[in-house]
Design a protein around this motif. Structure first.
Motif, mmCIF file in Angstrom:
data_model
loop_
_atom_site.group_PDB
_atom_site.id
_atom_site.type_symbol
_atom_site.label_atom_id
_atom_site.label_comp_id
_atom_site.label_asym_id
_atom_site.label_seq_id
_atom_site.Cartn_x
_atom_site.Cartn_y
_atom_site.Cartn_z
ATOM 1 N N UNK A 57 -1.842 5.609 -9.930
ATOM 2 C CA UNK A 57 -1.639 5.229 -11.333
ATOM 3 C C UNK A 57 -1.983 6.443 -12.201
ATOM 4 N N UNK A 58 -1.154 6.685 -13.211
ATOM 5 C CA UNK A 58 -1.411 7.797 -14.119
ATOM 6 C C UNK A 58 -1.354 7.296 -15.559
ATOM 7 N N UNK A 59 -2.233 7.801 -16.412
ATOM 8 C CA UNK A 59 -2.230 7.361 -17.809
ATOM 9 C C UNK A 59 -0.987 7.857 -18.536
ATOM 10 N N UNK A 60 -0.643 7.183 -19.654
ATOM 11 C CA UNK A 60 0.520 7.610 -20.417
ATOM 12 C C UNK A 60 0.252 8.915 -21.162
ATOM 13 N N UNK A 61 1.327 9.563 -21.574
ATOM 14 C CA UNK A 61 1.220 10.762 -22.404
ATOM 15 C C UNK A 61 0.861 10.312 -23.815
ATOM 16 N N UNK A 62 -0.318 10.671 -24.239
ATOM 17 C CA UNK A 62 -0.862 10.227 -25.523
ATOM 18 C C UNK A 62 0.089 10.573 -26.673
ATOM 19 N N UNK A 63 0.399 9.541 -27.483
ATOM 20 C CA UNK A 63 1.221 9.754 -28.672
ATOM 21 C C UNK A 63 2.716 9.771 -28.436
ATOM 22 N N UNK A 64 3.178 9.571 -27.186
ATOM 23 C CA UNK A 64 4.614 9.584 -26.900
ATOM 24 C C UNK A 64 5.180 8.186 -27.096
ATOM 25 N N UNK A 65 6.214 8.094 -27.925
ATOM 26 C CA UNK A 65 6.838 6.799 -28.206
ATOM 27 C C UNK A 65 8.346 6.915 -28.061
ATOM 28 N N UNK A 95 11.335 27.175 -15.584
ATOM 29 C CA UNK A 95 12.517 26.465 -15.087
ATOM 30 C C UNK A 95 12.641 25.034 -15.614
ATOM 31 N N UNK A 96 11.516 24.429 -16.028
ATOM 32 C CA UNK A 96 11.563 23.075 -16.601
ATOM 33 C C UNK A 96 12.368 23.069 -17.898
ATOM 34 N N UNK A 97 12.293 24.157 -18.660
ATOM 35 C CA UNK A 97 13.073 24.264 -19.892
ATOM 36 C C UNK A 97 14.567 24.319 -19.557
ATOM 37 N N UNK A 98 14.903 25.021 -18.489
ATOM 38 C CA UNK A 98 16.311 25.136 -18.093
ATOM 39 C C UNK A 98 16.887 23.806 -17.617
ATOM 40 N N UNK A 99 16.077 23.015 -16.904
ATOM 41 C CA UNK A 99 16.592 21.766 -16.347
ATOM 42 C C UNK A 99 16.534 20.598 -17.325
ATOM 43 N N UNK A 100 15.773 20.726 -18.412
ATOM 44 C CA UNK A 100 15.555 19.604 -19.339
ATOM 45 C C UNK A 100 16.847 18.989 -19.869
ATOM 46 N N UNK A 101 17.848 19.774 -20.310
ATOM 47 C CA UNK A 101 19.083 19.134 -20.792
ATOM 48 C C UNK A 101 19.809 18.349 -19.693
ATOM 49 N N UNK A 102 19.710 18.795 -18.459
ATOM 50 C CA UNK A 102 20.357 18.087 -17.352
ATOM 51 C C UNK A 102 19.636 16.770 -17.065
ATOM 52 N N UNK A 127 4.538 16.774 -25.663
ATOM 53 C CA UNK A 127 5.312 16.043 -26.686
ATOM 54 C C UNK A 127 6.288 16.973 -27.392
ATOM 55 N N UNK A 128 5.847 18.192 -27.699
ATOM 56 C CA UNK A 128 6.718 19.172 -28.355
ATOM 57 C C UNK A 128 7.914 19.499 -27.451
ATOM 58 N N UNK A 129 7.662 19.646 -26.163
ATOM 59 C CA UNK A 129 8.720 19.931 -25.183
ATOM 60 C C UNK A 129 9.762 18.806 -25.201
ATOM 61 N N UNK A 130 9.295 17.553 -25.140
ATOM 62 C CA UNK A 130 10.218 16.413 -25.128
ATOM 63 C C UNK A 130 10.918 16.251 -26.471
ATOM 64 N N UNK A 131 10.262 16.624 -27.556
ATOM 65 C CA UNK A 131 10.903 16.593 -28.867
ATOM 66 C C UNK A 131 12.023 17.611 -28.971
ATOM 67 N N UNK A 132 11.852 18.721 -28.302
ATOM 68 C CA UNK A 132 12.860 19.784 -28.353
ATOM 69 C C UNK A 132 14.115 19.434 -27.559
ATOM 70 N N UNK A 133 13.928 18.868 -26.367
ATOM 71 C CA UNK A 133 15.062 18.635 -25.461
ATOM 72 C C UNK A 133 15.522 17.183 -25.400
ATOM 73 N N UNK A 134 14.715 16.272 -25.923
ATOM 74 C CA UNK A 134 14.986 14.848 -25.766
ATOM 75 C C UNK A 134 14.158 14.316 -24.612
ATOM 76 N N UNK A 135 13.827 13.047 -24.689
ATOM 77 C CA UNK A 135 12.991 12.434 -23.655
ATOM 78 C C UNK A 135 13.847 11.568 -22.737
ATOM 79 N N UNK A 136 14.102 12.034 -21.513
ATOM 80 C CA UNK A 136 14.877 11.223 -20.574
ATOM 81 C C UNK A 136 14.041 10.169 -19.867
ATOM 82 N N UNK A 137 12.714 10.226 -20.042
ATOM 83 C CA UNK A 137 11.789 9.421 -19.246
ATOM 84 C C UNK A 137 11.479 8.074 -19.886
ATOM 85 N N UNK A 138 11.630 7.011 -19.109
ATOM 86 C CA UNK A 138 11.188 5.692 -19.536
ATOM 87 C C UNK A 138 9.714 5.490 -19.246
ATOM 88 N N UNK A 139 9.186 6.324 -18.349
ATOM 89 C CA UNK A 139 7.781 6.284 -17.936
ATOM 90 C C UNK A 139 7.321 7.739 -17.833
#
Length: 198
Positions: A57-65, A95-102, A127-139
């Motif tokens: 079990x892992x805690x959620x990313x604080x402040x991500x909605x 490389x995470x930045x490169x794969x984020x749009x995919x 959060x800044x990373x996901x704000x930049x590329x979009x959040x594909x994650x439901x979890x």
């Protein structure tokens, strides 16, 4: 009168013992080189293929909605009954930045759920990373100390797993999702997982 000894008089066996570590290292390097073949890190084997996903079990990313609702952390029960794409990532990983749009593109496929494991990152940067590329994650589960990633058998970020409906790891991609492997490998593995048990 005795003559002084020189280094040339040292027994041959002691010279051999001094060279032994170098010989062992060279032999191991040759074995690894030939076992890995073309040096493609995505071909590294995983002992977890065919085994249940770790029950960490892992805690959620604080402040991500998402849509005003908080994005949940990782609970192993999310893997039951759904095909999941699990991506281990970090904002500091180039490389995470490169794969984020995919990954964002894969996140539009409603036949599967996309799960993120944020590895040794700060909440603000993630959060800044996901704000930049979009959040594909439901979890999104936060692996602050890296222990969960060790349980997943992660060599280094990014890595991506496909988990079947029964919660079993079916496939592992070491390295980033790329335009080449998303079409030649990853989508085929996702389709195979979706067809299994349907």
């Amino acid at each position: 009168m005795s003559t002084p000894t020189t280094s040339n008089d040292a027994p041959r066996s002691s010279r051999w013992l001094m060279a032994l570590p170098l010989v062992v290292f060279a032999a191991l390097a040759a074995i690894f080189w030939f076992r890995l073949g073309d040096g493609d890190p995505s071909r590294l084997p995983s002992a977890l293929i065919g085994h249940p996903a770790p029950q960490t079990r892992l805690p959620p990313l604080e402040g991500l909605a998402n849509g005003g609702a908080p994005v949940p952390g990782l609970d192993p029960s999310v893997f039951k009954g759904k095909v999941s794409l699990v991506n281990v990532w970090a904002s500091w990983c180039v490389p995470c930045h490169d794969e984020a749009p995919l990954l964002t593109e894969l996140g539009h496929d409603k036949r599967l759920q996309v799960v993120g494991i944020n590895y040794k990152d700060s909440a603000e940067n993630a959060r800044r990373f996901l704000g930049r590329y979009g959040n594909p994650f439901g979890v999104v589960g936060v692996d602050a100390n890296g222990r969960a990633s060790i349980e997943w058998g992660v060599y280094g970020v990014p890595e991506t797993f496909i988990v079947g409906r029964e919660g079993t790891i079916l496939y592992k991609l070491v390295g980033p999702v790329t335009p080449d492997n998303i079409n030649t490998t990853l989508r085929a593995e996702i389709d195979k997982a979706l067809k299994a048990g349907s």
